[in-house]
Motif scaffolding. Structure first.
Motif, PDB file in Angstrom:
ATOM      1  N   THR A 232       0.872  -1.278  -0.185  1.00  0.00           N
ATOM      2  CA  THR A 232      -0.019  -0.028   0.025  1.00  0.00           C
ATOM      3  C   THR A 232       0.773   1.308   0.000  1.00  0.00           C
ATOM      4  OG1 THR A 232      -1.573  -1.379   1.320  1.00  0.00           O
ATOM      5  CG2 THR A 232      -1.752   1.174   1.199  1.00  0.00           C
ATOM      6  N   THR A 233       0.672   2.172  -0.971  1.00  0.00           N
ATOM      7  CA  THR A 233       1.374   3.386  -0.970  1.00  0.00           C
ATOM      8  C   THR A 233       0.382   4.454  -0.462  1.00  0.00           C
ATOM      9  OG1 THR A 233       0.594   3.848  -3.547  1.00  0.00           O
ATOM     10  CG2 THR A 233       2.903   2.738  -3.019  1.00  0.00           C
ATOM     11  N   THR A 234       0.844   5.513   0.153  1.00  0.00           N
ATOM     12  CA  THR A 234       0.337   6.435   0.645  1.00  0.00           C
ATOM     13  C   THR A 234       0.748   7.902   0.626  1.00  0.00           C
ATOM     14  OG1 THR A 234       1.324   6.440   2.976  1.00  0.00           O
ATOM     15  CG2 THR A 234      -0.681   5.161   2.886  1.00  0.00           C
ATOM     16  N   GLY A 235       0.085   8.942   0.600  1.00  0.00           N
ATOM     17  CA  GLY A 235       0.638  10.375   0.327  1.00  0.00           C
ATOM     18  C   GLY A 235       1.297  10.671  -0.906  1.00  0.00           C
ATOM     19  N   LEU A 236       2.464  11.406  -0.957  1.00  0.00           N
ATOM     20  CA  LEU A 236       2.922  11.724  -2.072  1.00  0.00           C
ATOM     21  C   LEU A 236       3.413  10.511  -2.927  1.00  0.00           C
ATOM     22  CD1 LEU A 236       4.889  14.880  -0.940  1.00  0.00           C
ATOM     23  CD2 LEU A 236       2.818  14.788  -2.282  1.00  0.00           C
ATOM     24  N   ASP A 237       3.660   9.331  -2.187  1.00  0.00           N
ATOM     25  CA  ASP A 237       4.204   8.273  -2.943  1.00  0.00           C
ATOM     26  C   ASP A 237       3.018   7.834  -3.737  1.00  0.00           C
ATOM     27  OD1 ASP A 237       6.723   8.254  -1.866  1.00  0.00           O
ATOM     28  OD2 ASP A 237       6.326   6.868  -0.336  1.00  0.00           O
ATOM     29  N   ARG A 238       1.820   7.704  -3.263  1.00  0.00           N
ATOM     30  CA  ARG A 238       0.879   7.201  -4.022  1.00  0.00           C
ATOM     31  C   ARG A 238       0.575   8.180  -5.262  1.00  0.00           C
ATOM     32  NH1 ARG A 238      -5.526   7.359  -1.864  1.00  0.00           N
ATOM     33  NH2 ARG A 238      -6.405   6.606  -3.832  1.00  0.00           N
ATOM     34  N   LEU A 239       0.647   9.533  -5.139  1.00  0.00           N
ATOM     35  CA  LEU A 239       0.659  10.331  -6.264  1.00  0.00           C
ATOM     36  C   LEU A 239       1.746  10.085  -7.467  1.00  0.00           C
ATOM     37  CD1 LEU A 239      -0.284  13.876  -4.750  1.00  0.00           C
ATOM     38  CD2 LEU A 239      -1.847  12.277  -5.991  1.00  0.00           C
ATOM     39  N   GLY A 240       3.100   9.722  -6.811  1.00  0.00           N
ATOM     40  CA  GLY A 240       4.144   9.567  -7.808  1.00  0.00           C
ATOM     41  C   GLY A 240       3.949   8.083  -8.574  1.00  0.00           C
ATOM     42  N   SER A 241       3.654   7.153  -7.817  1.00  0.00           N
ATOM     43  CA  SER A 241       3.459   5.871  -8.076  1.00  0.00           C
ATOM     44  C   SER A 241       2.203   5.527  -8.776  1.00  0.00           C
ATOM     45  CB  SER A 241       3.613   4.725  -7.327  1.00  0.00           C
ATOM     46  OG  SER A 241       2.527   4.854  -6.267  1.00  0.00           O
ATOM     47  N   LEU A 242       1.131   6.451  -8.971  1.00  0.00           N
ATOM     48  CA  LEU A 242      -0.086   6.187  -9.467  1.00  0.00           C
ATOM     49  C   LEU A 242      -0.730   5.063  -9.262  1.00  0.00           C
ATOM     50  CD1 LEU A 242       0.873   7.820 -12.888  1.00  0.00           C
ATOM     51  CD2 LEU A 242      -0.147   9.002 -11.020  1.00  0.00           C
ATOM     52  N   ARG A 243      -0.593   4.320  -7.987  1.00  0.00           N
ATOM     53  CA  ARG A 243      -1.007   3.011  -7.334  1.00  0.00           C
ATOM     54  C   ARG A 243      -1.410   3.362  -6.021  1.00  0.00           C
ATOM     55  NH1 ARG A 243      -1.704  -1.470 -10.338  1.00  0.00           N
ATOM     56  NH2 ARG A 243      -0.763  -1.405 -12.263  1.00  0.00           N
ATOM     57  N   ARG A 244      -2.559   2.840  -5.639  1.00  0.00           N
ATOM     58  CA  ARG A 244      -2.565   2.943  -4.135  1.00  0.00           C
ATOM     59  C   ARG A 244      -2.330   1.762  -3.662  1.00  0.00           C
ATOM     60  NH1 ARG A 244      -7.792   1.731  -1.049  1.00  0.00           N
ATOM     61  NH2 ARG A 244      -7.286   2.491   0.954  1.00  0.00           N
ATOM     62  N   ARG A 245      -2.592   0.417  -4.267  1.00  0.00           N
ATOM     63  CA  ARG A 245      -2.390  -1.002  -3.665  1.00  0.00           C
ATOM     64  C   ARG A 245      -2.028  -1.801  -4.536  1.00  0.00           C
ATOM     65  NH1 ARG A 245      -6.962  -1.578  -0.163  1.00  0.00           N
ATOM     66  NH2 ARG A 245      -5.529  -0.971   1.544  1.00  0.00           N
ATOM     67  N   ILE A 246      -1.488  -2.865  -4.279  1.00  0.00           N
ATOM     68  CA  ILE A 246      -0.902  -4.042  -5.248  1.00  0.00           C
ATOM     69  C   ILE A 246      -1.227  -5.197  -4.354  1.00  0.00           C
ATOM     70  CG2 ILE A 246       0.921  -5.330  -6.575  1.00  0.00           C
ATOM     71  CD1 ILE A 246       2.044  -2.628  -7.181  1.00  0.00           C
ATOM     72  N   THR A 247      -2.071  -6.152  -4.832  1.00  0.00           N
ATOM     73  CA  THR A 247      -2.184  -7.311  -3.830  1.00  0.00           C
ATOM     74  C   THR A 247      -1.729  -8.594  -4.694  1.00  0.00           C
ATOM     75  OG1 THR A 247      -4.038  -6.328  -2.873  1.00  0.00           O
ATOM     76  CG2 THR A 247      -3.980  -8.754  -2.725  1.00  0.00           C
ATOM     77  N   VAL A 248      -0.754  -9.219  -4.177  1.00  0.00           N
ATOM     78  CA  VAL A 248      -0.238 -10.551  -4.930  1.00  0.00           C
ATOM     79  C   VAL A 248      -0.467 -11.761  -3.933  1.00  0.00           C
ATOM     80  CG1 VAL A 248       1.794 -11.434  -5.939  1.00  0.00           C
ATOM     81  CG2 VAL A 248       1.395  -9.149  -5.745  1.00  0.00           C
ATOM     82  N   PRO A 249      -1.025 -13.000  -4.728  1.00  0.00           N
ATOM     83  CA  PRO A 249      -1.127 -14.045  -3.963  1.00  0.00           C
ATOM     84  C   PRO A 249       0.251 -14.706  -3.488  1.00  0.00           C
ATOM     85  CG  PRO A 249      -2.397 -14.189  -6.055  1.00  0.00           C
ATOM     86  CD  PRO A 249      -1.515 -13.013  -6.165  1.00  0.00           C
ATOM     87  N   LEU A 250       0.404 -14.948  -1.912  1.00  0.00           N
ATOM     88  CA  LEU A 250       1.576 -15.625  -1.833  1.00  0.00           C
ATOM     89  C   LEU A 250       2.347 -16.742  -2.658  1.00  0.00           C
ATOM     90  CD1 LEU A 250       1.090 -15.660   1.979  1.00  0.00           C
ATOM     91  CD2 LEU A 250       2.480 -14.125   0.823  1.00  0.00           C
ATOM     92  N   THR A 251       1.426 -17.491  -3.311  1.00  0.00           N
ATOM     93  CA  THR A 251       1.805 -18.323  -4.345  1.00  0.00           C
ATOM     94  C   THR A 251       2.585 -17.976  -5.573  1.00  0.00           C
ATOM     95  OG1 THR A 251      -0.308 -18.471  -5.337  1.00  0.00           O
ATOM     96  CG2 THR A 251       0.201 -20.050  -3.875  1.00  0.00           C
ATOM     97  N   HIS A 252       2.335 -16.280  -5.625  1.00  0.00           N
ATOM     98  CA  HIS A 252       3.194 -16.083  -6.915  1.00  0.00           C
ATOM     99  C   HIS A 252       4.269 -15.012  -6.309  1.00  0.00           C
ATOM    100  CE1 HIS A 252      -0.614 -15.747  -9.772  1.00  0.00           C
ATOM    101  NE2 HIS A 252      -0.325 -17.000  -9.366  1.00  0.00           N
ATOM    102  N   VAL A 253       4.725 -14.962  -5.092  1.00  0.00           N
ATOM    103  CA  VAL A 253       5.885 -14.499  -4.497  1.00  0.00           C
ATOM    104  C   VAL A 253       7.057 -15.415  -4.513  1.00  0.00           C
ATOM    105  CG1 VAL A 253       6.722 -13.249  -2.606  1.00  0.00           C
ATOM    106  CG2 VAL A 253       4.329 -12.933  -3.079  1.00  0.00           C
ATOM    107  N   ARG A 254       8.092 -15.010  -5.185  1.00  0.00           N
ATOM    108  CA  ARG A 254       9.137 -16.049  -5.369  1.00  0.00           C
ATOM    109  C   ARG A 254      10.029 -15.949  -4.310  1.00  0.00           C
ATOM    110  NH1 ARG A 254      11.882 -15.129 -10.516  1.00  0.00           N
ATOM    111  NH2 ARG A 254      13.364 -16.438  -9.688  1.00  0.00           N
ATOM    112  N   GLY A 255      10.429 -14.572  -3.753  1.00  0.00           N
ATOM    113  CA  GLY A 255      11.350 -14.104  -2.632  1.00  0.00           C
ATOM    114  C   GLY A 255      11.164 -12.718  -2.404  1.00  0.00           C
TER     115      GLY A 255
END
Length: 118
Positions: A14-37
């Motif tokens: 989750t990004t907040t504040g100015l980081d949210r504006l700069g990245s143009l995303r509020r949240r990224i959700t990824v299933p743990l089965t798709h996280v390699r490390g």
């Protein structure tokens, strides 16, 4: 600010504040089965991020948003004043998440712990 949490069987960024504006995303959700490390990586800030689409890049200050390099997408949300944690993914649009956090080692260890026990 970037928050990295494990919620149920998902990694939630989750990004907040100015980081949210700069990245143009509020949240990224990824299933743990798709996280390699995850690793703490102080050198990643010196890597070229690639072509931003969309995003923000001010050299030696901030890199945020979606960036494409060598045919792969990476989500960046990293300020020069932050420690970098890199989360490697599979089966997702983004191949990597490069995130600025207060304690990169603790975030990487927490993600790795969840991956090895599950």
């Amino acid at each position: 600010m970037t928050a990295v949490e494990i919620v149920g069987d998902a990694l939630v960024v989750t990004t907040t504040g100015l980081d949210r504006l700069g990245s143009l995303r509020r949240r990224i959700t990824v299933p743990l089965t798709h996280v390699r490390g995850a690793t703490a990586d102080p050198g990643v800030a010196r890597e070229p991020a690639g072509i931003r689409s969309p995003g923000t890049h001010v050299p030696r200050v901030v890199t945020a948003g979606s960036h494409r390099r060598d045919g792969e997408w990476t989500f960046w949300n990293l300020r020069a004043s932050q420690q970098a944690v890199v989360v490697e993914l599979t089966g997702e649009r983004f191949r990597r998440l490069v995130l600025g956090v207060d304690d990169a080692r603790a975030v990487a260890e927490r993600v790795e712990h969840v991956l090895t026990r599950g």
